[in-house]
Design a protein around this motif. Structure first.
Motif, PDB file in Angstrom:
ATOM      1  N   LEU A   1       0.839  -1.198   0.000  1.00  0.00           N
ATOM      2  CA  LEU A   1       0.000   0.000   0.000  1.00  0.00           C
ATOM      3  C   LEU A   1       0.878   1.254   0.000  1.00  0.00           C
ATOM      4  CD1 LEU A   1      -2.663   1.480   0.152  1.00  0.00           C
ATOM      5  CD2 LEU A   1      -2.714   1.071   2.630  1.00  0.00           C
ATOM      6  N   HIS A  38       2.121   1.931  -3.463  1.00  0.00           N
ATOM      7  CA  HIS A  38       1.097   2.513  -4.322  1.00  0.00           C
ATOM      8  C   HIS A  38       0.916   4.003  -4.023  1.00  0.00           C
ATOM      9  CE1 HIS A  38       0.413  -1.402  -5.775  1.00  0.00           C
ATOM     10  NE2 HIS A  38      -0.452  -1.817  -4.873  1.00  0.00           N
ATOM     11  N   LEU A  39       0.924   4.379  -2.734  1.00  0.00           N
ATOM     12  CA  LEU A  39       0.766   5.792  -2.368  1.00  0.00           C
ATOM     13  C   LEU A  39       1.955   6.618  -2.875  1.00  0.00           C
ATOM     14  CD1 LEU A  39      -0.610   5.546   1.288  1.00  0.00           C
ATOM     15  CD2 LEU A  39      -1.877   6.040  -0.797  1.00  0.00           C
ATOM     16  N   GLN A  48       1.344   6.930  -6.693  1.00  0.00           N
ATOM     17  CA  GLN A  48       0.145   7.642  -7.128  1.00  0.00           C
ATOM     18  C   GLN A  48       0.023   9.049  -6.562  1.00  0.00           C
ATOM     19  OE1 GLN A  48      -3.193   5.075  -6.186  1.00  0.00           O
ATOM     20  NE2 GLN A  48      -2.229   3.307  -7.152  1.00  0.00           N
ATOM     21  N   GLN A  49       0.545   9.268  -5.343  1.00  0.00           N
ATOM     22  CA  GLN A  49       0.367  10.562  -4.697  1.00  0.00           C
ATOM     23  C   GLN A  49       1.673  11.322  -4.505  1.00  0.00           C
ATOM     24  OE1 GLN A  49      -2.030  10.310  -1.146  1.00  0.00           O
ATOM     25  NE2 GLN A  49      -3.441   8.830  -2.038  1.00  0.00           N
ATOM     26  N   TRP A  51      -7.310   2.763   8.128  1.00  0.00           N
ATOM     27  CA  TRP A  51      -7.530   2.074   6.849  1.00  0.00           C
ATOM     28  C   TRP A  51      -8.356   0.806   7.052  1.00  0.00           C
ATOM     29  CZ3 TRP A  51      -5.876   3.750   2.061  1.00  0.00           C
ATOM     30  CH2 TRP A  51      -4.969   4.809   2.056  1.00  0.00           C
ATOM     31  N   GLU A 109      -9.206   1.192   1.674  1.00  0.00           N
ATOM     32  CA  GLU A 109     -10.062   2.369   1.795  1.00  0.00           C
ATOM     33  C   GLU A 109      -9.697   3.143   3.048  1.00  0.00           C
ATOM     34  OE1 GLU A 109     -14.062   0.989   1.823  1.00  0.00           O
ATOM     35  OE2 GLU A 109     -14.014   0.234  -0.236  1.00  0.00           O
ATOM     36  N   ARG A 169     -12.220   7.181   0.881  1.00  0.00           N
ATOM     37  CA  ARG A 169     -11.453   7.184  -0.361  1.00  0.00           C
ATOM     38  C   ARG A 169     -10.809   5.827  -0.575  1.00  0.00           C
ATOM     39  NH1 ARG A 169      -7.315  11.953   0.137  1.00  0.00           N
ATOM     40  NH2 ARG A 169      -7.038  10.914   2.148  1.00  0.00           N
ATOM     41  N   SER A 170     -10.787   5.386  -1.823  1.00  0.00           N
ATOM     42  CA  SER A 170     -10.169   4.106  -2.173  1.00  0.00           C
ATOM     43  C   SER A 170      -8.882   4.336  -2.930  1.00  0.00           C
ATOM     44  CB  SER A 170     -11.128   3.267  -3.034  1.00  0.00           C
ATOM     45  OG  SER A 170     -12.308   2.972  -2.316  1.00  0.00           O
ATOM     46  N   VAL A 171      -7.937   3.473  -2.684  1.00  0.00           N
ATOM     47  CA  VAL A 171      -6.667   3.515  -3.428  1.00  0.00           C
ATOM     48  C   VAL A 171      -6.794   2.614  -4.650  1.00  0.00           C
ATOM     49  CG1 VAL A 171      -4.222   2.888  -3.365  1.00  0.00           C
ATOM     50  CG2 VAL A 171      -5.263   4.040  -1.418  1.00  0.00           C
ATOM     51  N   ASP A 172      -6.335   3.110  -5.762  1.00  0.00           N
ATOM     52  CA  ASP A 172      -6.365   2.320  -6.988  1.00  0.00           C
ATOM     53  C   ASP A 172      -5.265   1.264  -6.928  1.00  0.00           C
ATOM     54  OD1 ASP A 172      -6.827   1.391  -9.534  1.00  0.00           O
ATOM     55  OD2 ASP A 172      -5.638   2.957 -10.516  1.00  0.00           O
TER      56      ASP A 172
END
Length: 779
Positions: A309, A312-313, A316-317, A333, A550, A554-557
């Motif tokens: 996770l 991914h953050l 993506q962010q 989470w 989640e 908000r959900s993470v892709d």
């Protein structure tokens, strides 16, 4: 008038002046009117525009400053439990206790305080609490989507930790800027520093310097030394990556550099005498302890879910690693894993039945050194459906399923074959490399590169000579000398390139012949991904434990775990076909093919046993499930000497020999038995759908694919020759793909220098003789 003046006058008179354009004459067609541009962009207008923009910016900032107040801050109270679920929605674990104990700054030694200032913000004691340049850069990067941000002062980081959150948005950054300015005016520097070191996340589930001091050094914050303080200060940049107990070689190098940077800054600022700095040494880091509520396998599952996770953050962010960790750990989470409850229970039971239930540390000291790790993946989706990280997260903090410090040994051989097939590689005399190609299987045979020795001559298990042997049979018997030569025939750069595309982390790995023995480091997670890509017909499988995540609505892709084709279907399917022979006629025959639970199920796989028997592997698959099992020798206590006469330290890599009362522990033994006990209990009977004409899963051809000549080089010898000493331990359950003829060639090719073993052993890299020499045992 002088002569010079007369000459200039004559020159002027000798040329006609250009006629002047009348005022009413229009400009040339297509050419812009310069006068209009000059009137539009005068210096006055430009300066006026700049002044207006600046004035509006200042007024906007003043308005923001007046509008934004310092909020109520209570970071500990804002922390929420993370909830982790199995794939079916049932609760796996709750991770919610915030491990933090606030300490007064007076309890922290002064020089330890200064390590944080030296690491993060040398101007802390005389700045206004804000780095305007760094904040402006971060704002521009956020707007343009350029990813990771930096440049914050200690005050800004404290504000982010205590008053705000880790979101990378323009609004949050502007609030951070304003609140930091106000906090700096209204709060003493000591209080800000105390807040910063008490709210920061240090990894190991430790928030604040007191929890970190206990987690890494088993001391209170007041007893920290300057060396230890410098490590904790360095750790904040990337807590998980820099945790010495689990860091990769790259992570250890980076945190050491950061540690030196902190201390050098202290000397530069006059906070640490140069002579004292010269006598400081990197501190000893204590082994981690598991967090409450994560007993058994839970901690390993939660740890991998958090790590993926965070990745991914970051992607993506645009978060840094430290920001991502702080955003994930205990932050409310709801994380659903791909773990299947039934398969997870079955894997744990198989390990207990075939391994841990048979270990007896009181009778055999070596049994205490045995560690096991396993990862099971659905090749069609890339989902990790089961994982085994160790006996207990409390007893063994870091996961054996994801560790990359042990050699995968001969489980790497299929990657070499895949590289050869994908590139349509040939032997050095131009013959195609296929499952039927014949190599010289002489033990300790010097590897040749177009007639030149490359200085590498690996032994086979028990120093056994196989003579002329097909690639299929060499894979079945795991013949090192064959695959060492094949790696050079294909090209080691190409082999390592294929490994990287299949999913192995090859950064920093040398493309040398010793790598053909699997002498690099790899994890069961990596090997499961590589074999899943074979099983999925060459489409890249990146195993993922995350199903969904989640947070506050908000959900993470979660990216797809299956990507595009990285090797052709024919190459992948041929590897699978060849690996069925390892199970039916080779080193996994007894434990897998002969297992009564098999019931005709098609299986492909490969065993592996590293040098000195430090690790043993079996990575195998059916059409719908891939599982990699690894056993690792890890010293439970210090004492004694290792294989090379080195003193053994706690945690060192040691031999598995003698575990469970047997001799050498090979991949075809306990790892394959664990695999079979698990897999045959959870899979449905299915057949491979293969697009290939090669390998053990394909009916053999009646005639050789080519006719030998007397001038063939040692890497390509007659396909009609049988292996000289390849005798299956039992009658194969079906006809092998390469049926040897009744007679051997009457004449040995004239150019076969490889038949003469070298007088000295290989000098390059560690050996993987499918374990040690001169000892019988399974492979």
């Amino acid at each position: 008038m002088g002569r010079a003046e007369e000459r200039r006058a004559r020159q002027r008179g000798g040329h006609r002046a250009a006629p002047q354009r009348r005022r009413s004459e229009p400009a040339a067609a297509g050419r812009p009117a310069k006068g209009l541009i000059r009137r539009m962009f005068t210096w006055k207008k430009i300066l006026g525009t700049v002044f207006t923009v600046c004035l509006l910016g200042i007024l906007g900032f003043v308005g923001l400053y007046l509008y934004v107040d310092i909020p109520e801050g209570n970071a500990a109270a804002q922390r929420q439990s993370n909830i982790y679920k199995f794939s079916d929605g049932t609760i796996l674990a709750r991770d919610g206790e915030v491990n933090r104990e606030i300490v007064d700054l007076s309890k922290v030694p002064r020089k330890v305080q200064l390590t944080f200032v030296a690491a993060e913000n040398k101007s802390f004691y005389h700045d206004a609490g804000v780095d305007f340049r760094g904040t402006a850069r971060a704002l521009l990067n956020t707007v343009s989507g350029k990813g990771k941000q930096g440049g914050s002062t200690i005050t800004q980081q404290y504000v982010k930790n205590f008053y705000l959150n880790q979101d990378q948005t323009v609004t949050r950054k502007l609030k951070e800027l304003v609140i930091a300015l106000k906090v700096d005016r209204e709060t003493s520097k000591d209080d800000i520093l105390a807040g910063y070191i008490n709210t920061s996340y240090y990894g190991r589930n430790a928030y604040g310097i007191q929890a970190a001091a206990q987690a890494y050094f088993r001391v209170d914050a007041q007893d920290l030394t300057v060396e230890q303080g410098a490590y904790l200060a360095a750790l904040l940049q990337a807590p998980s990556q820099y945790d010495w107990a689990v860091a990769t070689p790259t992570g250890k190098r980076l945190v050491t550099e950061r540690w030196n940077y902190v201390l050098d800054n202290m000397v530069e600022e006059g906070w640490l005498p140069k002579a004292q700095r010269a006598g400081l040494h990197f501190p000893e880091i204590k082994e981690p302890k598991g967090a409450p509520g994560l007993e058994g396998q839970k901690g390993y599952l939660v740890e991998l879910a958090n790590r993926q996770l965070e990745q991914h953050l970051m992607a993506q962010q645009g978060l840094t690693q430290s920001q991502a960790e702080s955003a994930v750990i205990e932050n409310g989470w709801t994380i659903t894993l791909n773990i299947d409850r039934k398969k997870q229970a079955a894997l744990e039971k198989a390990v207990k039945t075939e391994l841990t239930g048979r270990l007896d540390e009181k009778r055999r000291k070596v049994d205490a050194d045995v560690q096991a790790g396993a990862v099971s993946v659905d090749p069609a989706t890339g989902r990790i459906v089961a994982l085994y990280g160790g006996e207990d997260y409390y007893k063994h903090y870091y996961s054996n399923a994801t560790r990359t410090d042990y050699q995968p040994a001969s489980t790497f051989k299929p990657v070499i074959l895949a590289a050869a097939l994908e590139r349509n590689a040939t032997t050095q005399d131009g013959k195609p490399i296929t499952a039927d190609t014949v190599y010289d299987g002489t033990s300790r045979r010097q590897v040749l590169d177009h007639g030149s020795r490359v200085g590498f001559a690996p032994p086979n298990e028990d120093d056994r000579d196989y003579g002329k042997i097909t690639v299929q049979n060499a894979m079945n018997a795991s013949v090192n000398s064959v695959f060492a030569q094949m790696g050079v025939d294909v090209g080691m750069r190409e082999v390592m390139g294929t490994a990287g595309r299949l999913g192995m982390d090859t950064k920093g790995m040398q493309a040398v012949p010793a790598q053909t023995l699997g002498s690099m480091g790899a994890s069961p997670l990596e090997m499961a991904g590589i074999y899943a890509t074979f099983d999925n017909h060459g489409y890249k499988v990146t195993p993922t434990i995350l199903k969904s995540a989640e947070n506050k609505g908000r959900s993470v892709d979660v990216p797809k775990a299956v990507g595009g084709s990285v090797i052709s279907r024919t190459a992948a399917d041929t590897v699978t076909s060849v690996l069925t022979g390892v199970v039916d006629d080779g080193t996994a025959q007894e434990s897998v093919a002969g297992n009564p639970l098999r019931d005709g199920q098609q299986v492909a796989g490969k065993t592996g046993t590293s040098d000195c028997n430090r690790s043993a592997w079996f990575t195998g698959y059916t059409p719908d499930l891939v599982t990699s099992v690894g056993l690792f020798g890890e010293a439970d206590k210090a004492g004694g000497t290792g294989c090379e006469g080195e003193p053994i330290k706690k945690g060192a890599h040691v031999s598995l020999k003698g575990a469970m009362g047997g001799g050498r522990v090979n991949g075809g033994g306990p790892p394959a038995k664990i695999w079979a006990a698990y897999t045959f209990g959870v899979t449905d009977k299915a057949a491979f759908d293969l697009n290939t004409t090669q390998g053990a899963a394909v009916e053999p051809t009646e005639t050789p694919t080519w006719t030998p000549t007397e001038t063939e080089t040692p890497s390509q010898t007659p396909t009609s020759a049988p292996p000289t000493s390849e005798t299956p331990s039992r009658t194969p359950s079906r006809t092998p793909s390469q049926t040897p003829p009744s007679q051997t060639p009457s004449e040995t090719p004239s150019q076969t220098p490889s038949s003469e073993p070298p007088t000295t052993p290989a000098t390059e890299g560690p050996l993987d003789p499918e374990s040690g020499l001169g000892e019988p045992g399974q492979r």
